[in-house]
Design a protein around this motif. Sequence first.
Motif, short mmCIF file in Angstrom:
data_model
loop_
_atom_site.label_atom_id
_atom_site.label_comp_id
_atom_site.label_asym_id
_atom_site.label_seq_id
_atom_site.Cartn_x
_atom_site.Cartn_y
_atom_site.Cartn_z
N TYR A 154 -47.14 -4.89 68.27
CA TYR A 154 -47.51 -6.16 67.64
C TYR A 154 -48.76 -5.98 66.77
O TYR A 154 -48.81 -6.45 65.63
CB TYR A 154 -47.75 -7.18 68.75
CG TYR A 154 -48.49 -8.43 68.36
CD1 TYR A 154 -47.86 -9.44 67.64
CD2 TYR A 154 -49.82 -8.60 68.74
CE1 TYR A 154 -48.55 -10.59 67.30
CE2 TYR A 154 -50.52 -9.75 68.40
CZ TYR A 154 -49.88 -10.74 67.67
OH TYR A 154 -50.56 -11.88 67.33
N ARG A 155 -49.74 -5.24 67.29
CA ARG A 155 -51.01 -5.07 66.57
C ARG A 155 -50.83 -4.26 65.28
O ARG A 155 -51.52 -4.51 64.29
CB ARG A 155 -52.05 -4.36 67.45
CG ARG A 155 -52.44 -5.14 68.67
CD ARG A 155 -53.49 -6.19 68.35
NE ARG A 155 -53.64 -7.11 69.48
CZ ARG A 155 -54.01 -8.38 69.37
NH1 ARG A 155 -54.27 -8.88 68.18
NH2 ARG A 155 -54.11 -9.13 70.44
N CYS A 157 -48.21 -3.95 63.40
CA CYS A 157 -47.21 -4.47 62.45
C CYS A 157 -47.90 -4.99 61.19
O CYS A 157 -48.78 -5.84 61.27
CB CYS A 157 -46.38 -5.57 63.09
SG CYS A 157 -45.17 -6.29 61.94
N ILE A 160 -47.81 -8.75 60.88
CA ILE A 160 -48.13 -9.27 62.22
C ILE A 160 -47.99 -10.79 62.26
O ILE A 160 -48.30 -11.48 61.29
CB ILE A 160 -49.56 -8.82 62.63
CG1 ILE A 160 -49.87 -9.25 64.06
CG2 ILE A 160 -50.61 -9.33 61.66
CD1 ILE A 160 -51.16 -8.64 64.62
#
Lengths: 272, 305
Positions: A154-155, A157, A160
């Motif tokens: 997630y971080r 991306c 995000i």
Amino acid sequence: MSLVGKPLSPQRRRFLQDSARAAGGCVVAGSLLAYLARDARALPAEALRPPGALPEKEFLSACIRCGLCVRDCPYDTLKLAELGSDSAATGTPYFTARDIPCEMCDDIPCVAACPTGALDPRLDNIDDAKMGVAVLVDQENCLNFLGLRCDVCYRVCPVIDEAITLELSHNARSGSHALFAPTVHADHCTGCGMCEKSCVLPEAAIKVLPVRLARGSSADHYRKGWEEKTAKGGPLVEGLIDLPDRLPGPGTDNLIAPGGFAPGYDLPGVGQ
Amino acid sequence: MSARTHLPVGQEAVDAKGWFGAHRYLLLRRFSQLFFLALFLLGPWFGIWIVQGTLAGSLTLGILPLTDPLILSQSVIAGHWPELTALIGGVIVLVSYALIGGRVYCSWMCPINPVTDAAKWLHRRLDLPKGWQPKRGTRLWILATVLIVSGLTGVIAWELINPITMLHRGLIFGMGFVWALVAAIFVFDLFVARHGWCGHLCPVGAFYGLIGAKSLLRVSASNRTACDDCMDCYAVCPENQVISPALKGKPGTAPVILSPDCTNCGRCIDVCAVDVFTFTHRFDDHVVVPSDPVAAPQPRAARPI
């Protein structure tokens, strides 16, 4: 015709024989070549095409395998498939997300370098690229699904909170914790592979797959009733009566608690 | 047949013109092949980016695009209309080879040429039989097949097996198993068919031959009256069917080698001790008139070294 009644000329016979031989040989050779061509279209799932690449079938009619996209890739992401050792069609550009993902350059130099349009020059915003779609393939090993706060995919991306979000839910195992499920939204995912590259597990739990493998498709005639209803601003069929829903609780059809639904009746966590 | 035909090929030329004189075009050709390969390799090896890309498509000094017109044709037939850059590059290549001779690509540029030349050299040293000799027109049939398959499958078909671009790309980007393909061509030319690949089968050569069918730059047997029938030019020529019409033409016919199969390699010029051949343009009908039309050509011994 004047030929009628005369013996056929040996030259003509020879010519026809030679032509038939050559044509026969060409059919055999051409069939082999066509078989190779069909084979070449089977792009392996882990080989991703550069941003803007035409669909695989059209790509193989457009890519001349010059390698100019590879040369202009500033991160050495792209490679040309080598005969026999890489499984993409020989000489065509591809990348492996787990090795070097696409850094999604704003000016998309690989597309600019392509002389033939095999990488579509109409792609002017890298966020619109569709190199593949990330899929969280292994929920059983994903640390977030185990209840930890890894969050690495997630971080990292580049899109995000749009391409990957963390969806909060109750952790049924511990009973008292939250579970943050990394969730890919295919509309926003470019398939750059940052998540797959960064997954901390020895074998990534999130992988970028070609769109054909990653996604299903909705049938054309399907309609989502709730969306249609919102769009219309009212019920879709006139004259429908919205009867009260039957819920657990006292009611005429509920022998344990006659009298119907009582709000808050006996639900856990709700006042008596 | 005179005993001279049994001398090593080119021996008389070496005697007459010296080793360098008798290998001038061969050396120039090897230099050209290495030079253009080096241009492509300077970037990846030393970071000097003069030329990027491969023989299939390249960009020189960031400005000049060049594209292989055969690959482009297959692409169009397969259903893709290329962007302008590739089209311009294709036209530049097309026009250039149409002027200097299409098959100049084969003998001065193609990286497979040294491989098949080596096979031919060894073939002659080992005195092997000619082997399978399909018709010279076979390559045109193969070219047609390649274009048809491209159209039917929608894939640039010849690039799936083209040893030329594969070897070139292999040297620049990474070999894979291309070496096996190159070895196969060497063995094929050595044991199966003399001049087999370049002379009979390769559709790229056939295509460039068609491009250069009316090219300006040509070899002419302008001094054909001096020919002493040593046959060395026939021995070294990779397409020796092109020689006779020019060299043995009746008086009054043009001495220019007009066949599109001629690769303009210049080996005939090298190995001829009496300098029958020369590079010229296709409209040059000039024939050297012998000073004494009755006397046969003087033996080479009379020629100053």
